[in-house]
Design an enzyme around this catalytic site. Structure first.
Site, PDB file in Angstrom:
ATOM      1  N   SER A 171       0.835  -1.201   0.000  1.00 34.00           N
ATOM      2  CA  SER A 171       0.000   0.000   0.000  1.00 34.00           C
ATOM      3  C   SER A 171       0.875   1.258   0.000  1.00 34.00           C
ATOM      4  CB  SER A 171      -0.961  -0.045   1.187  1.00 34.00           C
ATOM      5  OG  SER A 171      -2.034   0.855   1.016  1.00 34.00           O
ATOM      6  N   ASP A 298      -9.784  -5.946  -4.634  1.00 33.35           N
ATOM      7  CA  ASP A 298      -9.324  -4.886  -3.740  1.00 33.35           C
ATOM      8  C   ASP A 298     -10.302  -3.716  -3.783  1.00 33.35           C
ATOM      9  OD1 ASP A 298      -7.867  -2.846  -2.431  1.00 33.35           O
ATOM     10  OD2 ASP A 298      -5.966  -3.686  -3.113  1.00 33.35           O
ATOM     11  N   HIS A 326      -7.186  -5.949  -0.136  1.00 34.86           N
ATOM     12  CA  HIS A 326      -6.028  -5.058  -0.089  1.00 34.86           C
ATOM     13  C   HIS A 326      -4.904  -5.605   0.794  1.00 34.86           C
ATOM     14  CE1 HIS A 326      -4.125  -1.287  -0.985  1.00 34.86           C
ATOM     15  NE2 HIS A 326      -4.000  -0.939   0.283  1.00 34.86           N
TER      16      HIS A 326
END
EC number: 3.1.1.-
Length: 347
Positions: A171, A298, A326
């Protein structure tokens, strides 16, 4: 906020319960509380363990306590239901992975990856970025990407000259490994972006999430999740989603126990580093070997947005994980493990 979060809030509010099930709900609630308490203890124990390992890091990752990089045998993958997997360690030139978490997370989120990589004869280590995990810096005091990424930078600075590592960023951890790649291209064999913010020169990490969260300017003005650590009359210093929103955005495919672990372990996100424009050069960052891992279920960073990131930044290789939210280290640890090994073996 973006329409996606608003629609998820409406969807979550439709879940209801009947009064006739009150006794069963009470039993379920008691069991949930007991499970959360157990997970809390496990999370603290795990975080302490990771912190101790980080403290023992003395500049050479090959001397990390618990390293299994010298094993020469077939090992059992803890997530493969007892099936045997080959020992890849002898076929890899660089065996050292540094796992970098994303926004709100900490070193604790990689526990499955640490176990599986060690079982494959490799040497993973994790870091708590500034104000994250067991790094007790006040989140509200972290204003730049340099401050936020300092634990990773110090780790790389202390590497012996002849050693290289494979960086893995999740991320917004992609911003930290991009920053590290610009600073130390000679110390990084490969950089792997796991549903991450692979940004271009002059781009902010937050910009990658703009389709889900709205523009940075709008988020700074209107978001209900902002934290004003210096007072309401000053700019916001951080943000943190409420638990229902975190579950919907990050963990739509993750096991319930991992979700519970995250709910009691995640911390506020410093806003400054997310809004800082990165300065990346073709001579340093541009020459790094970059790979991207897409997660196809996601909600925080949609598959379409990830495709756009890939098109705009041209990584050397792209890998996809079906059925992953995610957080593939929770929802699809076997698949992520396999991909990390595959990328590590690319000559």
């Amino acid at each position: 906020m973006g329409n996606k979060i608003i629609s998820m809030m409406k969807k979550d509010s439709k879940d209801g319960g009947g009064g006739s099930k009150s006794k069963r709900m009470n039993r379920s609630q008691r069991k949930l509380l007991a499970d959360e308490e157990m997970l809390h203890r496990r999370a603290l124990s795990m975080a302490i363990h990771q912190a101790q390992l980080s403290q023992r890091f003395d500049g050479s990752m090959s001397r990390r306590v618990g390293s299994t990089s010298t094993r020469k045998r077939t090992l059992s993958d803890p997530f493969s239901n007892g099936k045997q997997v080959p020992d890849f360690s002898e076929s890899l030139i660089v065996k050292k992975f540094v796992l970098v978490h994303g926004e709100g997370f900490g070193a604790w989120c990689w526990y499955k990856m640490v176990a599986s990589l060690e079982e494959s004869g490799l040497s993973p280590t994790t870091v708590d970025l500034t104000g994250c995990g067991f790094n007790m810096t006040d989140t509200n005091s972290v204003s730049t990407l340099e401050e936020y990424s300092r634990p990773l930078i110090e780790l790389l600075e202390n590497l012996p000259e002849e050693e290289k590592v494979i960086l893995v960023g999740h991320s917004t951890g992609g911003a930290s490994i991009s920053y590290a790649l610009e600073r130390f291209p000679e110390k990084i064999s490969k950089a792997i972006f796991v549903c991450a913010t692979m940004v271009s020169d002059g781009q902010r990490p937050f910009d990658v999430f703009s389709e889900e969260l709205g523009s940075a300017e709008r988020f700074m003005k209107e978001s209900q999740f902002l934290i004003y650590g210096n007072g309401k009359d000053k700019p916001p210093t951080g943000f943190m989603f409420e638990k229902p929103h975190m579950k919907g955005l990050y963990f739509n495919q993750s096991p319930n126990k991992d979700i519970a672990l995250a709910m009691i372990s995640m911390r506020p996100v410093p806003l400054g580093p997310m809004m800082e424009k990165l300065s990346l050069t073709a001579e340093r960052y541009g020459k790094g070997r970059r790979f991207y891992v897409q997660t196809l279920d996601d909600r925080a960073l949609s598959p379409d947005v990830q495709e756009k990131v890939v098109r705009e930044n041209s990584p050397e290789g792209v890998f996809k994980i079906k059925g992953s939210d995610h957080c593939p280290f929770f929802s699809k640890p076997q698949s992520l493990h396999k991909i990390l090994l595959e990328i590590a073996q690319i000559p």
